[in-house]
Design a protein around this motif. Structure first.
Motif, short mmCIF file in Angstrom:
data_model
loop_
_atom_site.label_atom_id
_atom_site.label_comp_id
_atom_site.label_asym_id
_atom_site.label_seq_id
_atom_site.Cartn_x
_atom_site.Cartn_y
_atom_site.Cartn_z
N TYR A 143 4.51 13.15 9.96
CA TYR A 143 4.33 11.73 10.29
C TYR A 143 4.88 10.84 9.16
CZ TYR A 143 2.07 7.21 10.74
OH TYR A 143 1.84 5.86 10.78
N GLN A 153 9.64 2.46 8.84
CA GLN A 153 8.19 2.64 9.03
C GLN A 153 7.81 2.76 10.52
OE1 GLN A 153 5.87 3.42 6.79
NE2 GLN A 153 7.51 3.63 5.31
N SER A 154 6.93 1.90 10.99
CA SER A 154 6.39 2.14 12.35
C SER A 154 7.39 1.97 13.48
CB SER A 154 5.22 1.19 12.61
OG SER A 154 4.04 1.74 12.12
N CYS A 201 8.18 8.22 9.18
CA CYS A 201 8.07 6.79 8.83
C CYS A 201 9.02 6.41 7.68
CB CYS A 201 6.65 6.44 8.41
SG CYS A 201 5.44 6.48 9.73
N LYS A 237 8.03 4.97 15.51
CA LYS A 237 7.09 5.46 16.52
C LYS A 237 7.69 5.39 17.93
CE LYS A 237 3.04 4.48 13.73
NZ LYS A 237 2.31 3.45 13.06
N TYR A 255 1.16 -4.39 16.65
CA TYR A 255 -0.22 -4.31 16.13
C TYR A 255 -1.12 -5.16 17.03
CZ TYR A 255 2.85 -2.88 12.33
OH TYR A 255 3.85 -2.30 11.61
N TYR A 277 0.82 -1.22 0.00
CA TYR A 277 0.00 0.00 0.00
C TYR A 277 0.85 1.27 0.00
CZ TYR A 277 0.74 0.70 5.03
OH TYR A 277 1.32 0.93 6.25
N ILE A 278 2.15 1.11 0.34
CA ILE A 278 3.08 2.23 0.16
C ILE A 278 3.90 1.87 -1.09
CG2 ILE A 278 5.00 3.53 1.17
CD1 ILE A 278 3.86 2.79 3.95
N GLU A 295 3.77 7.65 0.18
CA GLU A 295 2.78 7.35 1.22
C GLU A 295 1.74 8.47 1.34
OE1 GLU A 295 4.08 6.13 5.14
OE2 GLU A 295 2.01 5.73 5.66
N GLY A 297 7.61 -2.91 11.92
CA GLY A 297 7.14 -1.95 10.92
C GLY A 297 6.77 -2.69 9.65
N VAL A 298 5.94 -2.07 8.80
CA VAL A 298 5.50 -2.75 7.60
C VAL A 298 6.59 -2.87 6.53
CG1 VAL A 298 3.03 -2.31 7.89
CG2 VAL A 298 4.44 -0.68 6.61
N ASN A 301 -4.81 7.35 6.98
CA ASN A 301 -4.12 8.18 7.97
C ASN A 301 -4.66 9.61 7.94
OD1 ASN A 301 -2.35 6.30 9.16
ND2 ASN A 301 -1.02 6.38 7.37
N ASN A 308 -1.15 4.00 14.67
CA ASN A 308 -1.04 5.20 13.84
C ASN A 308 -1.68 6.43 14.48
OD1 ASN A 308 0.16 3.48 12.09
ND2 ASN A 308 -1.05 4.09 10.31
N PHE A 330 -3.29 -1.55 13.26
CA PHE A 330 -2.53 -0.31 13.50
C PHE A 330 -3.23 0.93 12.95
CE2 PHE A 330 -0.65 0.51 9.25
CZ PHE A 330 -1.02 -0.67 8.61
N1 GLU Z 1 3.72 4.76 7.55
C1 GLU Z 1 2.96 3.57 7.77
C2 GLU Z 1 1.49 3.89 7.90
O1 GLU Z 1 1.14 4.82 8.54
C3 GLU Z 1 3.49 2.86 8.97
C4 GLU Z 1 2.79 1.56 9.16
C5 GLU Z 1 3.56 0.55 9.93
O2 GLU Z 1 4.75 0.32 9.74
O3 GLU Z 1 2.89 -0.06 10.77
O4 GLU Z 1 0.64 3.23 7.38
#
Ligand code: GLU
Length: 304
Positions: free
Chosen positions: A188, A62-63, A192, A66, A240, A26-27, A157, A257-258, A164, A113, A94
């Motif tokens: 954000y 990615q996540s 990521c 966070k 998650y 999805y990214i 993204e 992270g994804v 998001n 998220n 998430f």
């Molecule tokens: N940037 C990704 C998002 O917001 C991070 C998701 C992830 O790694 O969980 O969808």
């Protein structure tokens, strides 16, 4: 403990798992990553460095970011931070919107998220030059000045991040976003997009294993109590809706992270990062989870 041999055994014993799982598509940029990558790096508190496979190749964290974002915000704001974001596991995906509506715009925790978007808003208020100061913080944690954002990943993204955007707008409607919604989302997505290798990631998580102190220095980035709480958040909220499973099988605080990365911490011993881009149905690296399960089984080290 012969960590090098253990990492090699883990790579061999998880080889059958390679090829299982799905890339996060999805990214757009993540869909292009070679799916067979596998790297692992373990850094001990006494300076030991052990690695196997693609441990030097930077990937999209990615996540995992966070954890670093909430750590920076918590270090600066202290306990007031928890007025705007909770500390309970969510048990939902998430990027779930449902809980946020029920709970009136206070995200369950900073590692989903919605919570991370609130943390991005907090950092925008706390920092004069957020993009520069945040990457400087990440570089300091990793003791590595070469770490950077990947603007293409962030742009990609942004172009596809409708969920998001929905979440940020919902947060704004509840008054839990103070800055302009697009400004918050841009920051954000940019955070990521940071790329790190397993080596850099393991190094950046060492302070969480070291009572908040940068290894090899006398500098404390967080207090002992803050470190305990950040590790507790990783333990209960870092995977998650699979945080229970990760705790059950691996038994270490960590964050996935994804992009297929996982960073985990064994307090007073080591930090470890693993990367394998194919994800299980819950969005966690399939082979990465197996690798860390074997690591705590073989070493006998976990927080339990
Ligand atoms: N940037 C990704 C998002 O917001 C991070 C998701 C992830 O790694 O969980 O969808």
């Amino acid at each position: 403990m012969n960590y090098q041999q253990i990492l090699e055994e883990i790579a061999a014993e998880t080889a059958d798992e390679a090829g299982r799982g799905q890339l996060a598509t999805y990214i757009p940029e993540l869909a292009k990553v070679p799916p067979d990558r596998f790297g692992i790096h373990l850094a001990t508190l006494d300076g030991g460095q052990f690695a196997f496979g693609d441990a030097e190749i930077p990937f999209s964290i990615q996540s995992i970011v966070k954890v670093l974002a909430v750590a920076m915000a918590y270090g600066k704001l202290g306990e007031r931070l928890w007025q705007r974001v909770g500390v309970e596991p969510s048990g939902t995906a998430f990027n779930s919107l449902v809980q946020l509506e029920y709970e009136k715009g206070i995200p369950r925790n900073p590692l989903i998220n919605a919570g991370a978007i609130v943390i991005a808003d907090v950092l925008l208020d706390l920092l004069d030059d957020p993009e520069t100061e945040f990457i400087a913080f990440v570089r300091k944690m990793a003791a590595d000045e070469t770490i950077s954002y990947n603007l293409q990943v962030a742009e990609g993204e942004k172009a596809t991040g409708f969920r998001n955007a929905a979440m940020a707008n919902l947060l704004k409607s509840f008054g839990n976003i103070r800055n302009d919604v697009n400004r918050v989302l841009d920051f954000y997505f940019l955070s990521c997009s940071i790329e790190m290798s397993c080596r850099q990631l393991a190094q950046s998580f060492l302070p969480f294993a070291n009572h908040g102190q940068l290894p090899g220095t006398t500098e404390k980035v967080f207090t002992i109590s803050q470190t305990k709480r950040l590790n507790a958040l990783m333990q209960t909220c870092g995977f998650y809706d699979e945080a229970g499973e990760f705790t059950f099988k691996v038994g270490l605080p960590g964050k996935s992270g994804v992009g297929g990365g996982i960073a985990a911490v064994c307090p007073k011993q080591f930090a470890v990062a693993v990367w394998s881009p194919l994800l299980n149905p819950k969005g966690n690296s399939h082979r990465g989870m197996k690798a860390l399960e074997l690591l705590t089984t073989k070493t006998g080290f976990s927080v339990f």
